[in-house]
Design a protein around this motif. Sequence first.
Motif, PDB file in Angstrom:
ATOM      1  N   PRO A  60       0.951  -1.861  -0.187  1.00 42.88           N
ATOM      2  CA  PRO A  60      -0.167  -0.446  -0.054  1.00 42.88           C
ATOM      3  C   PRO A  60       1.303   1.526   0.022  1.00 42.88           C
ATOM      4  O   PRO A  60       1.629   1.445   0.320  1.00 42.88           O
ATOM      5  N   GLN A  61      -0.125   1.972  -0.880  1.00 38.58           N
ATOM      6  CA  GLN A  61       1.696   3.309  -0.627  1.00 38.58           C
ATOM      7  C   GLN A  61       1.158   3.993   0.912  1.00 38.58           C
ATOM      8  O   GLN A  61       1.594   4.954   1.117  1.00 38.58           O
ATOM      9  N   LYS A  62      -0.238   4.304   1.553  1.00 45.11           N
ATOM     10  CA  LYS A  62      -0.539   4.495   2.470  1.00 45.11           C
ATOM     11  C   LYS A  62      -1.132   4.011   3.560  1.00 45.11           C
ATOM     12  O   LYS A  62      -2.009   3.157   3.696  1.00 45.11           O
ATOM     13  N   ALA A  63      -1.087   4.250   5.351  1.00 48.24           N
ATOM     14  CA  ALA A  63      -1.250   3.170   5.538  1.00 48.24           C
ATOM     15  C   ALA A  63      -1.576   4.424   6.849  1.00 48.24           C
ATOM     16  O   ALA A  63      -1.349   5.300   7.179  1.00 48.24           O
ATOM     17  N   CYS A  64      -2.810   3.847   8.052  1.00 50.53           N
ATOM     18  CA  CYS A  64      -3.715   4.532   8.622  1.00 50.53           C
ATOM     19  C   CYS A  64      -4.035   3.286   9.962  1.00 50.53           C
ATOM     20  O   CYS A  64      -5.064   2.767   9.701  1.00 50.53           O
ATOM     21  N   PHE A  65      -3.085   3.794  11.467  1.00 50.30           N
ATOM     22  CA  PHE A  65      -3.628   2.841  12.612  1.00 50.30           C
ATOM     23  C   PHE A  65      -4.065   3.066  13.546  1.00 50.30           C
ATOM     24  O   PHE A  65      -3.530   4.568  14.373  1.00 50.30           O
ATOM     25  N   ALA A  66      -5.386   3.444  13.906  1.00 44.29           N
ATOM     26  CA  ALA A  66      -6.665   3.219  15.126  1.00 44.29           C
ATOM     27  C   ALA A  66      -5.479   2.882  16.282  1.00 44.29           C
ATOM     28  O   ALA A  66      -5.578   1.751  16.207  1.00 44.29           O
ATOM     29  N   ALA A 107     -10.281   8.226  15.332  1.00 39.22           N
ATOM     30  CA  ALA A 107     -10.051   7.174  14.213  1.00 39.22           C
ATOM     31  C   ALA A 107     -12.446   7.534  14.336  1.00 39.22           C
ATOM     32  O   ALA A 107     -12.785   7.352  13.066  1.00 39.22           O
ATOM     33  N   VAL A 108     -12.607   7.101  15.380  1.00 37.09           N
ATOM     34  CA  VAL A 108     -14.136   7.378  15.668  1.00 37.09           C
ATOM     35  C   VAL A 108     -14.739   8.685  15.232  1.00 37.09           C
ATOM     36  O   VAL A 108     -15.590   8.565  13.699  1.00 37.09           O
ATOM     37  N   GLY A 109     -13.969   9.986  15.144  1.00 38.27           N
ATOM     38  CA  GLY A 109     -13.709  10.952  14.937  1.00 38.27           C
ATOM     39  C   GLY A 109     -14.317  10.857  13.297  1.00 38.27           C
ATOM     40  O   GLY A 109     -15.206  11.676  12.237  1.00 38.27           O
ATOM     41  N   TYR A 110     -13.405  10.460  12.859  1.00 39.17           N
ATOM     42  CA  TYR A 110     -13.019  10.290  11.527  1.00 39.17           C
ATOM     43  C   TYR A 110     -14.165  10.039  10.540  1.00 39.17           C
ATOM     44  O   TYR A 110     -14.402   9.699   9.175  1.00 39.17           O
ATOM     45  N   GLY A 111     -14.032   8.642  11.372  1.00 42.86           N
ATOM     46  CA  GLY A 111     -15.412   7.455  10.809  1.00 42.86           C
ATOM     47  C   GLY A 111     -16.668   8.159  10.555  1.00 42.86           C
ATOM     48  O   GLY A 111     -17.740   7.104   9.617  1.00 42.86           O
ATOM     49  N   LEU A 332     -12.194   1.124  12.786  1.00 40.44           N
ATOM     50  CA  LEU A 332     -11.184   0.927  11.014  1.00 40.44           C
ATOM     51  C   LEU A 332     -12.415   2.589  10.210  1.00 40.44           C
ATOM     52  O   LEU A 332     -11.441   2.227   9.060  1.00 40.44           O
ATOM     53  N   ILE A 333     -13.305   2.264  10.593  1.00 39.74           N
ATOM     54  CA  ILE A 333     -13.695   3.765   8.719  1.00 39.74           C
ATOM     55  C   ILE A 333     -12.763   4.622   8.891  1.00 39.74           C
ATOM     56  O   ILE A 333     -12.297   5.092   8.165  1.00 39.74           O
ATOM     57  N   GLY A 334     -12.522   5.203  10.023  1.00 39.75           N
ATOM     58  CA  GLY A 334     -11.881   6.745  10.322  1.00 39.75           C
ATOM     59  C   GLY A 334     -10.679   6.042   9.634  1.00 39.75           C
ATOM     60  O   GLY A 334     -10.092   7.143   9.081  1.00 39.75           O
ATOM     61  N   ALA A 335     -10.153   4.588   9.967  1.00 41.14           N
ATOM     62  CA  ALA A 335      -8.933   5.316   9.612  1.00 41.14           C
ATOM     63  C   ALA A 335      -8.357   5.293   8.322  1.00 41.14           C
ATOM     64  O   ALA A 335      -6.919   5.947   7.887  1.00 41.14           O
TER      65      ALA A 335
END
Length: 342
Positions: A60-66, A107-111, A332-335
């Motif tokens: 993957p080019q990018k990753a985000c971990f909550a 992450a919940v906030g972004y989700g 997970l959606i937010g991440a």
Amino acid sequence: MTLLLAGDIGGTKTILRLVETSEESPALQNIYEESYRSSDFPDLVPIVQQFLLKANVATPQKACFAIAGPVVNNTAKLTNLAWYLDSERLAQELGIASISLINDFTAVGYGIFGLAKDDIFTLQSGKQKPEAPIAVIGAGTGLGQGFLIKQGNHYQVFPSEGGHTDFAPRNELEFQLMKYLLDKHDIQRVSVERVVSGLGIVSIYQFLRDRKQSIELPEIAQIVRTWEQEAGKQEKSVDPGAAIGKAAVQKSDRLCEQTLELFVDAYGAEAGNLALKLLPYGGLYIAGGIAPKILPLIQNGNFLLNFSQKGRMRSILEEIPVYIILNSQVGLIGAALCAARL
């Protein structure tokens, strides 16, 4: 096409998801997902390596971990696991160009912005104002709180430690509960998280049980006793909070019903406290794993009654939209959404 990796990293479980996005279709498309027992691995790196190998995709080019724990300068130490994560080290060892670590409640906030209509239950319609702040509160293992502020075309999520503010009893029963917790744990103060959380449900049950509020039924009693005997163990064989909540929803145990009545009252009151501080006319979202499981008990009116029962401020709180997040994978959606913005 851009391949993104999202992760929800907890002390017990790690969930990884590959998603894809493109300029033609900015919506995230789920490609592959797996769940792992976190304690089976010494670090996040081998989990990701095993995941990508099984998914049989390019890096993957990018990753985000909550992360279930505080995140400082893109580093994190998990609350219930001996992992120390650093985004630069992860990027180097995994070969992913850009990696971000965020708190799980951030992450919940972004989700919120990736939820479908069916993922949200409207508890109070209110009068939504698009430019106003958004608040998030969620009782689960602990009590998360945060807020979102609109900046240009996007919202920025700000976590807080509001769950560790003082529990504010409002009647004789709640004062007795606070005294019980002070004495039981030999502590100087009671945080609201000790009452409004999964552990809080158990604490309320113990309080009502010990004051002989109602007859304790054998099935729930055994689960609570087992949990008490396993005190100090990182992994428990039973989940008394879930059992108490289920019995309360099914109306099969009066002591459990009384426990959840007190819990819902305190949850609504604390949500109202957060709403007063932020005036989130963009919406107050109730996250966490507990609310969807006890939805009938929240719908019965007591949550909103305690939410708005703030004297002269009642009319203000009645205009704030209140929503319950039903999708357990909102973090997970937010991440994934956060990874897309890197």
